[in-house]
Design an enzyme around this catalytic site. Structure first.
Site: not given
Ligand SMILES: NC(=O)c1ccc[n+]([C@@H]2O[C@H](COP(=O)([O-])OP(=O)(O)OC[C@H]3O[C@@H](n4cnc5c(N)ncnc54)[C@H](O)[C@@H]3O)[C@@H](O)[C@H]2O)c1
Length: 363
Positions: A263, A246, A121
């Site tokens: 994204h 978005h 939880r």
């Molecule tokens: N919670 C929220 O408020 C919020 C806001 C915006 C986006 N999101 C979510 O975030 C997600 C997208 O996040 P993202 O773009 O970070 O994607 P991700 O976490 O998939 O990372 C992108 C890619 O980069 C690689 N990677 C990460 N860090 C690295 C590093 N330092 N060096 C080399 N490779 C690295 C990962 O393995 C992955 O292949 C989506 O699912 C979206 O819905 C959430």
């Protein structure tokens, strides 16, 4: 190192931003005043290969540490991985005083955060973002996974105990992922201030951004996010402004296929559409073409492909979790820094999208 405090109605926590600060992670975590029995690092394969061992070594100085690794990419925001991490947490005997460390980008933050929100939880978690995009996702407490029928449909609000953002980890991030995160920085500028936007538009290439420029830009982006979340933790009002771009962006991601477009690239196209409607409907006086050309030079796509129909996009937008009773709350700008929400029906969306696509020559 810079520190920012996020104060929401349910929690207050620090965001530490700095080059090389992961080396001080034990001290930073200790300074939050929470004591833990065990830690579970949740990360993905790509991040684990670069930073996994080091993070375990650092944290083992003080705690008993376990690690679970999920495949890189959006597909891991799934029920299967959610269950898998829970299984590991039970097997490692995590208790109510354990803490989850989300080491990765937005995917890991959302997934690990949701596990933390639901395991026994709710237990503590700490965000250790490794992507530029995660300057947005790591702050604000939205956690969740995708359902096969839609993105981010299952989740919870659960604020982290701290965000520890070591900008040196961005050095291993691909150009495509840097650009993806930069789209959210542009969004933060558009909804907050003309000066911030001007500053960003002086950047000619993300490669040429110095470390201090990058840190400054991230700090400003996080400041915008934090100030909005502080006013409206649960998205009853102004937090919805963070959805600029978005509505169409999510539809693009779903239609193109997750992993086919990032994204940020999808949001970049969504923002062009939102700015077009803002100009035509609300008289937004932004040099829209200049902004579009600048984003194009940075490598962003700025229009939708012709092979997906307007109806397909509109059906997706109306199916979005933010739609209510057949209308969509669409974020527009009256001016840069002055966002508003407007209700759009299916017909409105169809008409505007057709008009924009015609102007862009992609009907
Ligand atoms: N919670 C929220 O408020 C919020 C806001 C915006 C986006 N999101 C979510 O975030 C997600 C997208 O996040 P993202 O773009 O970070 O994607 P991700 O976490 O998939 O990372 C992108 C890619 O980069 C690689 N990677 C990460 N860090 C690295 C590093 N330092 N060096 C080399 N490779 C690295 C990962 O393995 C992955 O292949 C989506 O699912 C979206 O819905 C959430």
């Amino acid at each position: 190192m810079k520190t920012l405090e996020v104060k929401t109605s349910s929690a207050t926590y620090p965001v530490y931003i700095g080059d090389g600060i992961k080396r001080n992670i034990v001290d930073l975590m200790t300074s939050t005043g929470h004591s833990y029995t065990k830690l579970l690092i949740v990360t993905d394969t790509a991040v684990d290969a670069i930073y996994g061992d080091e993070m375990v070594r650092l944290l083992e100085q003080k705690w008993s540490v376990h690690k679970v690794v999920v495949p890189s990419g959006e597909q891991s925001k799934s029920f299967a991985e959610f269950e898998h991490i829970h299984t590991k947490a039970i097997q490692f005997q995590l208790d109510r005083s354990s803490c989850i460390i989300a080491l990765g980008g937005g995917v890991i933050g959302d997934l690990a955060g949701f596990v933390a929100a639901s395991y026994m939880r709710g237990i503590d978690f700490i965000q250790v973002p490794t992507t530029l995009l995660a300057h947005d996702s790591a702050v604000g407490g939205k956690t969740g996974i995708n359902h096969p029928l839609g993105k981010n449909l299952i989740g919870a609000f659960h604020q982290p105990k701290a965000v520890i953002y070591d900008t040196s980890m961005l050095e291993t991030l691909s150009q495509t992922e840097m650009r993806s995160g930069f789209a959210e920085v542009i969004k933060h500028a558009l909804i907050s201030s003309e000066d911030f936007l001007k500053e960003l538009m002086s950047i000619r290439s993300l490669d040429e951004c110095s470390k201090s420029e990058l840190a400054h830009m991230l700090y400003q982006g996080i400041e915008v996010k934090a100030s909005i979340v502080q006013k409206d933790e649960r998205e009853q009002g102004v937090r919805a402004f963070l959805n600029l771009g978005h509505t169409l962006g999510h539809a693009i991601e779903a239609e193109y296929g997750y992993g086919v477009i990032t994204h940020g690239d999808a949001i970049a196209i969504g923002m062009q559409f939102a700015l077009y409607v803002s100009e035509k409907k609300l008289g937004l006086s932004l040099h829209r073409t200049e902004l579009k050309e600048w984003m194009k030079k940075l490598g962003f796509p700025v229009q939708v492909t012709q092979d997906i129909s307007t109806k397909t996009f509109v059906d997706r937008m109306i199916g979005d979790k933010k739609a209510r009773g057949g209308t969509v709350q669409f974020v527009l700008l009256k001016q840069v820094g002055d966002a508003v929400l407007q209700s759009f029906t299916k017909d409105d969306l169809h008409q505007w999208l057709e008009e924009w696509k015609r102007e862009e020559g992609c009907l």
